[in-house]
Write a protein that holds these residues in place. Structure first.
Motif, PDB file in Angstrom:
ATOM      1  N   VAL A  80       0.879  -1.181   0.000  1.00 52.42           N
ATOM      2  CA  VAL A  80       0.000   0.000   0.000  1.00 52.42           C
ATOM      3  C   VAL A  80       0.915   1.229   0.000  1.00 52.42           C
ATOM      4  N   ASP A  81       0.829   2.020  -1.064  1.00 57.67           N
ATOM      5  CA  ASP A  81       1.676   3.211  -1.186  1.00 57.67           C
ATOM      6  C   ASP A  81       1.025   4.438  -0.557  1.00 57.67           C
ATOM      7  N   VAL A  82      -0.300   4.464  -0.613  1.00 58.57           N
ATOM      8  CA  VAL A  82      -1.062   5.624  -0.119  1.00 58.57           C
ATOM      9  C   VAL A  82      -2.172   5.095   0.775  1.00 58.57           C
ATOM     10  N   LEU A  83      -2.241   5.622   1.989  1.00 57.39           N
ATOM     11  CA  LEU A  83      -3.351   5.287   2.888  1.00 57.39           C
ATOM     12  C   LEU A  83      -4.167   6.544   3.124  1.00 57.39           C
ATOM     13  N   VAL A  84      -5.454   6.469   2.830  1.00 53.75           N
ATOM     14  CA  VAL A  84      -6.349   7.584   3.181  1.00 53.75           C
ATOM     15  C   VAL A  84      -7.285   7.094   4.284  1.00 53.75           C
ATOM     16  N   ASN A  85      -7.081   7.617   5.483  1.00 54.16           N
ATOM     17  CA  ASN A  85      -7.938   7.280   6.628  1.00 54.16           C
ATOM     18  C   ASN A  85      -9.180   8.165   6.556  1.00 54.16           C
ATOM     19  N   ASN A  86     -10.213   7.624   5.933  1.00 48.90           N
ATOM     20  CA  ASN A  86     -11.439   8.411   5.751  1.00 48.90           C
ATOM     21  C   ASN A  86     -12.589   7.911   6.620  1.00 48.90           C
ATOM     22  N   ALA A  87     -12.607   6.614   6.930  1.00 42.24           N
ATOM     23  CA  ALA A  87     -13.718   6.070   7.729  1.00 42.24           C
ATOM     24  C   ALA A  87     -13.840   6.861   9.019  1.00 42.24           C
ATOM     25  N   GLY A  88     -15.049   7.296   9.336  1.00 36.77           N
ATOM     26  CA  GLY A  88     -15.183   8.133  10.526  1.00 36.77           C
ATOM     27  C   GLY A  88     -16.629   8.388  10.860  1.00 36.77           C
ATOM     28  N   ASN A  89     -16.898   9.607  11.268  1.00 36.75           N
ATOM     29  CA  ASN A  89     -18.227   9.972  11.778  1.00 36.75           C
ATOM     30  C   ASN A  89     -18.580   9.070  12.961  1.00 36.75           C
ATOM     31  N   GLY A  90     -19.798   8.490  12.960  1.00 33.46           N
ATOM     32  CA  GLY A  90     -20.195   7.614  14.062  1.00 33.46           C
ATOM     33  C   GLY A  90     -19.881   6.158  13.790  1.00 33.46           C
ATOM     34  N   GLY A  91     -19.095   5.869  12.725  1.00 31.86           N
ATOM     35  CA  GLY A  91     -18.800   4.487  12.368  1.00 31.86           C
ATOM     36  C   GLY A  91     -20.054   3.797  11.876  1.00 31.86           C
ATOM     37  N   ASP A 106     -19.554   5.030  28.560  1.00 28.65           N
ATOM     38  CA  ASP A 106     -19.910   4.069  27.507  1.00 28.65           C
ATOM     39  C   ASP A 106     -20.185   4.769  26.179  1.00 28.65           C
ATOM     40  N   ASP A 107     -20.611   6.030  26.241  1.00 27.20           N
ATOM     41  CA  ASP A 107     -20.890   6.771  25.001  1.00 27.20           C
ATOM     42  C   ASP A 107     -19.604   7.223  24.305  1.00 27.20           C
ATOM     43  N   TRP A 108     -18.490   7.257  25.040  1.00 31.10           N
ATOM     44  CA  TRP A 108     -17.286   7.882  24.498  1.00 31.10           C
ATOM     45  C   TRP A 108     -16.539   6.982  23.528  1.00 31.10           C
ATOM     46  N   ARG A 109     -16.633   5.664  23.758  1.00 35.81           N
ATOM     47  CA  ARG A 109     -15.768   4.759  22.994  1.00 35.81           C
ATOM     48  C   ARG A 109     -16.084   4.760  21.488  1.00 35.81           C
ATOM     49  N   GLY A 110     -17.387   4.708  21.142  1.00 37.76           N
ATOM     50  CA  GLY A 110     -17.757   4.558  19.734  1.00 37.76           C
ATOM     51  C   GLY A 110     -17.106   5.582  18.824  1.00 37.76           C
ATOM     52  N   PRO A 111     -17.294   6.879  19.065  1.00 32.42           N
ATOM     53  CA  PRO A 111     -16.692   7.880  18.180  1.00 32.42           C
ATOM     54  C   PRO A 111     -15.169   7.810  18.165  1.00 32.42           C
ATOM     55  N   MET A 112     -14.579   7.462  19.332  1.00 36.98           N
ATOM     56  CA  MET A 112     -13.117   7.424  19.350  1.00 36.98           C
ATOM     57  C   MET A 112     -12.583   6.154  18.679  1.00 36.98           C
ATOM     58  N   GLU A 113     -13.368   5.067  18.747  1.00 32.73           N
ATOM     59  CA  GLU A 113     -12.901   3.824  18.098  1.00 32.73           C
ATOM     60  C   GLU A 113     -12.747   4.000  16.596  1.00 32.73           C
ATOM     61  N   VAL A 114     -13.725   4.611  15.960  1.00 30.85           N
ATOM     62  CA  VAL A 114     -13.612   4.708  14.500  1.00 30.85           C
ATOM     63  C   VAL A 114     -12.733   5.880  14.080  1.00 30.85           C
ATOM     64  N   ASN A 115     -12.837   7.025  14.777  1.00 29.34           N
ATOM     65  CA  ASN A 115     -12.116   8.224  14.330  1.00 29.34           C
ATOM     66  C   ASN A 115     -10.665   8.274  14.792  1.00 29.34           C
ATOM     67  N   LEU A 116     -10.334   7.511  15.842  1.00 29.29           N
ATOM     68  CA  LEU A 116      -8.934   7.498  16.310  1.00 29.29           C
ATOM     69  C   LEU A 116      -8.337   6.095  16.252  1.00 29.29           C
ATOM     70  N   ASP A 117      -8.965   5.115  16.920  1.00 27.37           N
ATOM     71  CA  ASP A 117      -8.382   3.765  16.928  1.00 27.37           C
ATOM     72  C   ASP A 117      -8.267   3.213  15.508  1.00 27.37           C
ATOM     73  N   TYR A 157     -16.437  12.982  19.407  1.00 26.85           N
ATOM     74  CA  TYR A 157     -16.039  12.949  17.981  1.00 26.85           C
ATOM     75  C   TYR A 157     -14.862  13.903  17.773  1.00 26.85           C
ATOM     76  N   SER A 158     -14.950  15.096  18.363  1.00 25.78           N
ATOM     77  CA  SER A 158     -13.854  16.061  18.187  1.00 25.78           C
ATOM     78  C   SER A 158     -12.571  15.541  18.827  1.00 25.78           C
ATOM     79  N   VAL A 159     -12.690  14.772  19.893  1.00 31.75           N
ATOM     80  CA  VAL A 159     -11.489  14.173  20.510  1.00 31.75           C
ATOM     81  C   VAL A 159     -10.843  13.197  19.519  1.00 31.75           C
ATOM     82  N   GLY A 160     -11.667  12.352  18.899  1.00 30.25           N
ATOM     83  CA  GLY A 160     -11.139  11.395  17.922  1.00 30.25           C
ATOM     84  C   GLY A 160     -10.483  12.102  16.748  1.00 30.25           C
ATOM     85  N   LYS A 161     -11.131  13.150  16.261  1.00 32.38           N
ATOM     86  CA  LYS A 161     -10.589  13.862  15.097  1.00 32.38           C
ATOM     87  C   LYS A 161      -9.308  14.616  15.461  1.00 32.38           C
TER      88      LYS A 161
END
Ligand SMILES: NC(=O)c1ccc[n+]([C@@H]2O[C@H](COP(=O)([O-])OP(=O)(O)OC[C@H]3O[C@@H](n4cnc5c(N)ncnc54)[C@H](O)[C@@H]3O)[C@@H](O)[C@H]2O)c1
Length: 245
Positions: A80-91, A106-117, A157-161
């Protein structure tokens, strides 16, 4: 300029909207595009569109929040030469606004899992190969919510971003001498907003229109190209002038 012939680009969450626009733009520039999505049928639809237009694309469905799935998929995809990390929002879930004080942990993990993890997993999976080959481009789709904050109930979400764009800065520093660049594109208000709010939101944008997947694709093409090799660790604000930096 900006010819991606011979390059392979992995676009996460490429099955619709902005990710699909990025995938189509990179394919038009000659890249072979690996279209990832959680929903295989979305990835396959975009692959079919690209192939019908004469481009090269392969569906690569997996969940970016699942580290084992990411590692297994990337191991089978080839370089993979180019990675674009686009998956995000609420997953997989819709993003529902909630004042921070009304949330519980419990509400915090979802947005951070997709936008950061998810960004951590994908970078971790592709970086060793990029280092070995002495070349790589990593682009993360962030948000003004990550650069400036947001007061409408999407604090985690803003934390993940914000976290993912900080990761790009550190990867830029760690891998500058490996031929790898890492940048973020922080989006403002896009044309996928509800039609009834579009006119009011457009008034706040100096250039007088909402952003489109094509706008994001063009910026990603530049950042994916050999010509952008001196641009790294940056957060490009793509917002029609709504936020100046
Ligand atoms: N739309 C906007 O106004 C806006 C503004 C700022 C930033 N962004 C960012 O731009 C990016 C794309 O936004 P969009 O509006 O096109 O999103 P979208 O929700 O319309 O599409 C995202 C795609 O990602 C896929 N996806 C979700 N979770 C996934 C996972 N865990 N693994 C793999 N794929 C997954 C979904 O199935 C979907 O096809 C996101 O990172 C988003 O946070 C969007």
């Amino acid at each position: 300029m900006f010819d991606l012939t011979g390059r392979t680009a992995l676009v996460t969450g490429g099955g619709q909207n902005i990710g699909a626009g990025i995938a189509q733009t990179l394919a038009t520039a000659g890249a072979r595009v690996l279209v990832n999505d959680l929903r295989a049928e979305r990835a396959e639809k975009i692959v079919a569109d690209i192939v019908e237009s004469g481009g090269q694309a392969t569906a690569a469905p997996f969940d970016v929040t699942d580290r084992d799935a990411v590692l297994a998929a990337v191991a089978g995809l080839g370089p993979v030469d180019v990675l674009v990390n686009n998956a995000g929002n609420g997953g997989a879930e819709a993003m529902l606004p909630k004042k921070f004080t009304d949330t519980d942990p419990d509400d915090w993990r979802g947005p951070m899992e997709v936008n950061l993890d998810g960004v951590l997993h994908c970078c971790h999976a592709v970086l060793p190969g990029m280092v070995d080959r002495g070349h790589g481009r990593i682009i993360t789709i962030s948000s003004a919510a990550g650069t400036h904050g947001v007061g409408i109930g999407f604090a985690t979400y803003s934390v993940g971003k914000g976290g993912s764009l900080s990761l790009m800065r550190s990867l830029a520093l760690e891998h500058g001498r490996d031929g790898i660049t890492a940048n973020s594109v922080a989006l403002g208000v896009m044309d996928s907003v509800r039609p009834e709010t579009a006119a009011a939101l457009t008034k706040s944008i100096p250039v007088g229109r909402l952003g489109s997947p094509g706008d994001v694709g063009a910026t990603c093409l530049w950042l994916a190209s050999d010509e952008s090799g001196w641009v790294t660790g940056q957060t490009i604000g793509l917002n029609g002038g709504a936020f100046t930096s």
